[in-house]
Design a protein around this motif. Structure first.
Motif, PDB file in Angstrom:
ATOM      1  N   SER A  42      -9.418  52.497  31.210  1.00  0.00           N
ATOM      2  CA  SER A  42     -10.457  52.732  32.230  1.00  0.00           C
ATOM      3  C   SER A  42     -11.529  51.660  32.162  1.00  0.00           C
ATOM      4  O   SER A  42     -12.014  51.185  33.192  1.00  0.00           O
ATOM      5  CB  SER A  42     -11.081  54.108  32.031  1.00  0.00           C
ATOM      6  OG  SER A  42     -10.114  55.119  32.147  1.00  0.00           O
ATOM      7  N   TRP A  43     -11.891  51.261  30.936  1.00  0.00           N
ATOM      8  CA  TRP A  43     -12.931  50.233  30.790  1.00  0.00           C
ATOM      9  C   TRP A  43     -12.442  48.898  31.341  1.00  0.00           C
ATOM     10  O   TRP A  43     -13.181  48.180  32.016  1.00  0.00           O
ATOM     11  CB  TRP A  43     -13.351  50.095  29.323  1.00  0.00           C
ATOM     12  CG  TRP A  43     -14.437  49.087  29.161  1.00  0.00           C
ATOM     13  CD1 TRP A  43     -14.325  47.855  28.616  1.00  0.00           C
ATOM     14  CD2 TRP A  43     -15.797  49.208  29.594  1.00  0.00           C
ATOM     15  NE1 TRP A  43     -15.529  47.201  28.673  1.00  0.00           N
ATOM     16  CE2 TRP A  43     -16.449  48.013  29.266  1.00  0.00           C
ATOM     17  CE3 TRP A  43     -16.522  50.220  30.225  1.00  0.00           C
ATOM     18  CZ2 TRP A  43     -17.791  47.802  29.545  1.00  0.00           C
ATOM     19  CZ3 TRP A  43     -17.865  50.004  30.503  1.00  0.00           C
ATOM     20  CH2 TRP A  43     -18.488  48.806  30.165  1.00  0.00           C
ATOM     21  N   LYS A  44     -11.187  48.549  31.074  1.00  0.00           N
ATOM     22  CA  LYS A  44     -10.639  47.292  31.586  1.00  0.00           C
ATOM     23  C   LYS A  44     -10.608  47.292  33.100  1.00  0.00           C
ATOM     24  O   LYS A  44     -10.949  46.292  33.732  1.00  0.00           O
ATOM     25  CB  LYS A  44      -9.238  47.057  31.024  1.00  0.00           C
ATOM     26  CG  LYS A  44      -9.255  46.649  29.567  1.00  0.00           C
ATOM     27  CD  LYS A  44      -7.859  46.440  29.028  1.00  0.00           C
ATOM     28  CE  LYS A  44      -7.897  46.122  27.551  1.00  0.00           C
ATOM     29  NZ  LYS A  44      -6.560  45.945  26.981  1.00  0.00           N
ATOM     30  N   VAL A  45     -10.227  48.418  33.684  1.00  0.00           N
ATOM     31  CA  VAL A  45     -10.218  48.515  35.151  1.00  0.00           C
ATOM     32  C   VAL A  45     -11.639  48.357  35.682  1.00  0.00           C
ATOM     33  O   VAL A  45     -11.869  47.619  36.652  1.00  0.00           O
ATOM     34  CB  VAL A  45      -9.602  49.852  35.618  1.00  0.00           C
ATOM     35  CG1 VAL A  45      -9.799  50.050  37.111  1.00  0.00           C
ATOM     36  CG2 VAL A  45      -8.123  49.919  35.253  1.00  0.00           C
ATOM     37  N   PHE A  46     -12.604  49.012  35.035  1.00  0.00           N
ATOM     38  CA  PHE A  46     -13.988  48.917  35.500  1.00  0.00           C
ATOM     39  C   PHE A  46     -14.513  47.485  35.400  1.00  0.00           C
ATOM     40  O   PHE A  46     -15.140  46.985  36.341  1.00  0.00           O
ATOM     41  CB  PHE A  46     -14.889  49.864  34.715  1.00  0.00           C
ATOM     42  CG  PHE A  46     -16.350  49.656  35.009  1.00  0.00           C
ATOM     43  CD1 PHE A  46     -16.866  49.976  36.248  1.00  0.00           C
ATOM     44  CD2 PHE A  46     -17.190  49.129  34.053  1.00  0.00           C
ATOM     45  CE1 PHE A  46     -18.212  49.767  36.540  1.00  0.00           C
ATOM     46  CE2 PHE A  46     -18.538  48.920  34.331  1.00  0.00           C
ATOM     47  CZ  PHE A  46     -19.044  49.239  35.577  1.00  0.00           C
ATOM     48  N   ASN A  97     -12.907  44.749  35.463  1.00  0.00           N
ATOM     49  CA  ASN A  97     -12.237  43.854  36.408  1.00  0.00           C
ATOM     50  C   ASN A  97     -12.613  44.136  37.855  1.00  0.00           C
ATOM     51  O   ASN A  97     -12.620  43.224  38.683  1.00  0.00           O
ATOM     52  CB  ASN A  97     -10.718  43.942  36.254  1.00  0.00           C
ATOM     53  CG  ASN A  97     -10.233  43.267  34.987  1.00  0.00           C
ATOM     54  OD1 ASN A  97     -10.836  42.307  34.534  1.00  0.00           O
ATOM     55  ND2 ASN A  97      -9.167  43.772  34.413  1.00  0.00           N
ATOM     56  N   THR A  98     -12.914  45.387  38.173  1.00  0.00           N
ATOM     57  CA  THR A  98     -13.152  45.746  39.572  1.00  0.00           C
ATOM     58  C   THR A  98     -14.614  46.070  39.884  1.00  0.00           C
ATOM     59  O   THR A  98     -15.046  45.938  41.019  1.00  0.00           O
ATOM     60  CB  THR A  98     -12.316  46.974  39.968  1.00  0.00           C
ATOM     61  OG1 THR A  98     -12.753  48.095  39.197  1.00  0.00           O
ATOM     62  CG2 THR A  98     -10.844  46.725  39.744  1.00  0.00           C
ATOM     63  N   GLY A  99     -15.339  46.551  38.883  1.00  0.00           N
ATOM     64  CA  GLY A  99     -16.714  46.978  39.126  1.00  0.00           C
ATOM     65  C   GLY A  99     -16.777  48.293  39.883  1.00  0.00           C
ATOM     66  O   GLY A  99     -17.827  48.677  40.403  1.00  0.00           O
ATOM     67  N   ASN A 100     -15.669  49.008  39.922  1.00  0.00           N
ATOM     68  CA  ASN A 100     -15.571  50.261  40.664  1.00  0.00           C
ATOM     69  C   ASN A 100     -16.412  51.350  39.992  1.00  0.00           C
ATOM     70  O   ASN A 100     -16.183  51.705  38.835  1.00  0.00           O
ATOM     71  CB  ASN A 100     -14.108  50.682  40.738  1.00  0.00           C
ATOM     72  CG  ASN A 100     -13.898  51.888  41.608  1.00  0.00           C
ATOM     73  OD1 ASN A 100     -14.608  52.866  41.512  1.00  0.00           O
ATOM     74  ND2 ASN A 100     -12.882  51.821  42.449  1.00  0.00           N
TER      75      ASN A 100
END
Length: 49
Positions: free
Chosen positions: A5-9, A11-14
């Motif tokens: 989840s942290w990596k996705v955040f 990378n995306t800033g979602n």
């Protein structure tokens, strides 16, 4: 799950992903309960009365 989840955040800033991370952290803390060191500040001395 938190790492992904942290990596996705990052990378995306979602914002929804960040909120998911915080919810997962709260759930993890609730399952583990408060941290207890197992020590007590109380000492008993049988010589003092």
């Amino acid at each position: 799950m938190l790492d992904l989840s942290w990596k996705v955040f990052t990378n995306t800033g979602n914002l929804d992903t960040y909120l998911l991370i915080k919810e997962l952290e709260r759930d993890s803390e609730a399952e583990n309960g408060p941290e207890d060191t197992g020590t007590s500040d109380l000492t008993f001395d049988s010589t003092s009365q």
